[in-house]
Design a protein around this motif. Structure first.
Motif: not given
Length: 458
Positions: A248-253, A255-265
């Motif tokens: 869960s913590e890794k997924i939240n991290q 989410s922050v790292l990839l906030a600018e990428s639609n594909d990543g999110m």
């Protein structure tokens, strides 16, 4: 003097004991495949080269075993390529077929070729050998079995949830505790490449990142730089090398790292769905872990990717892997056919189970009894009993030669057969049999029914 025979490097002969142990693992995998609703298929050991080439990336293509055309294979060879010794270009004119590299691409070909006969979603399993021209080492062979389960015709992420459970079910049945099922998503890797400005180097980025556990952080960085990925981009990806915390913590991290990428999110949300549901449903013995450096070297993965590591007490590479492929059948003309699948590495699983001493003793049990040969009339008397015992599913055998009795007993001892059945003239006259326990030396004279019961209960 004839030279000593040998086999090619990266291949093996298997003894009766080894085959019995392999069949034990295969049967557990097969029964779980069927328990989860998968149906068996088989495909040829070799395919047309065009079916395989270009599906595994540059490194994978180099590991495909090519088959020379039959007859005078040089007759149709391109003269210019032959004269220039251009092996890459020459190959296509002298080799039209190749040994299969895995079971997934042949399966995609099968789906396209038989699409009108298949009910979708189609859940298939396949247990067959594959070949790779790799450098042989511990746990890595040139000929080895894969045990695959795939679902095509559904984009539902519940399939990924079920496949994690399937892994857990198999490894639980084998008694393997502490197996780690690593999960990631190719969309996350695409998103990371996008946010660090290396989208045009996605393949190079993922191939290098996938080698982290083999060549280490410095080795990965060096390979990325050699492939033209900038130092600035590598600096941005630095946090991935030391990604820690709960899933869960890794997924939240992420989410922050990839906030600018639609594909990543999108990849983040897919991961969240799979991991949350697996966690709530629970696993018996396996451990699910999010590994953001997991890339898998095969280009056809588009969503979730899996890799299975053995218990930490065993030094061995991955014992399974797989993932989601949204467009694999598209390269064979069938669009919009999403699929997801996993594979079990039989040969490595064997080595792990062997090292941990998890094979039940019953796996390598031989015949229950050896009937001693005393001559022609005695042999016929023995064979009538043997036939009846075999009809009752009791494994027994007859020594074929009228050799010295001591030699026959020695044969049973070497084979690990626990009982000998003596059917000599004295036993024939009484219509009886003498059953000797070769471990304790105890000997009983029994009629046929009691002989059968004694062997059944032993």
């Amino acid at each position: 003097m004839a030279s000593k025979p040998s086999i090619p490097k990266g291949t093996r002969d298997f003894s009766p004991t080894e085959v019995a142990k392999r069949h034990y693992i295969i049967q557990i995998i097969k029964s779980n495949f069927e328990k989860f609703g998968f149906q068996p298929i088989e495909t040829p050991s070799f395919e047309n080269s065009e079916t395989l080439m270009g599906k595994y990336g540059e490194e994978g293509d180099r590991l495909i075993f090519k088959i020379l055309n039959s007859g005078d294979y040089l007759a149709k060879a391109n003269a210019t390529h032959l004269e220039n010794r251009d092996s890459t270009k020459l190959t296509s004119s002298i080799s039209e077929k190749a040994l299969r590299y895995d079971l997934t691409v042949p399966f995609a070909r099968y789906v396209v070729q038989h699409q009108n006969d298949i009910e979708f979603p189609f859940k298939r399993y396949q247990i067959q050998p594959v070949w790779r021209a790799d450098r042989p080492q511990k746990g890595r062979f040139r000929e080895f079995f894969q045990c695959d389960a795939d679902v095509v015709g559904s984009k539902s992420l519940w399939q990924e949830v079920e496949l994690v459970q399937l892994y857990d079910s198999v490894f639980s049945a084998l008694g393997l505790e502490g197996v780690i099922i690593k999960i990631n998503n190719r969309k996350i890797l695409s998103g990371i490449a996008e946010v660090i400005g290396a989208s045009d180097k996605l393949i190079d980025f993922t191939v290098a990142l996938d080698k982290l556990d083999k060549i280490g952080e410095d080795g990965v960085k060096k390979e990325m730089m050699e492939k033209g990925i900038s130092e600035e981009a590598i600096l941005k990806v630095q946090p991935l090398f030391h990604f820690t915390g709960t899933i869960s913590e890794k997924i939240n991290q992420l989410s922050v790292l990839l906030a600018e990428s639609n594909d990543g999110m999108k990849g983040v949300e897919e991961l969240r769905f799979i991991c949350d549901n697996v966690t709530q449903l629970g696993l018996s013995t396996a451990i699910l872990d999010l590994d953001v450096t997991l890339a898998r070297g095969l280009n056809y993965y588009t969503g979730a990717i899996f890799e299975v590591a053995p218990p930490k007490s065993v030094s061995m590479g991955s014992i399974g892997g797989g993932g989601r492929y949204d467009d694999l059948t598209g390269i064979f003309g069938l669009k919009n056919m999403s699929g997801v699948g996993i594979s079990f590495g039989l040969d490595r699983i064997y080595l792990v189970v062997e090292e941990l001493n998890l094979f039940p003793e019953t796996v390598t049990e031989t015949s229950k009894a050896l009937f001693i040969n005393y001559g022609e009339s005695e042999a016929f008397y023995a064979m009538k009993a043997i036939k009846e015992l075999r009809n009752s599913d009791i494994k027994v055998e007859f020594y074929p030669d009228n050799a010295k009795v001591a030699k026959q007993f020695q044969h049973a001892d070497i084979r690990g057969i626990p009982f000998a059945v003596i059917a000599g003239k004295q036993e024939m006259e009484l219509n009886m049999f003498s059953l000797k326990n070769l471990t304790t030396g105890e000997q009983l004279t029994l009629d046929f029914e009691n002989l059968k019961q004694a062997l059944l209960n032993s």
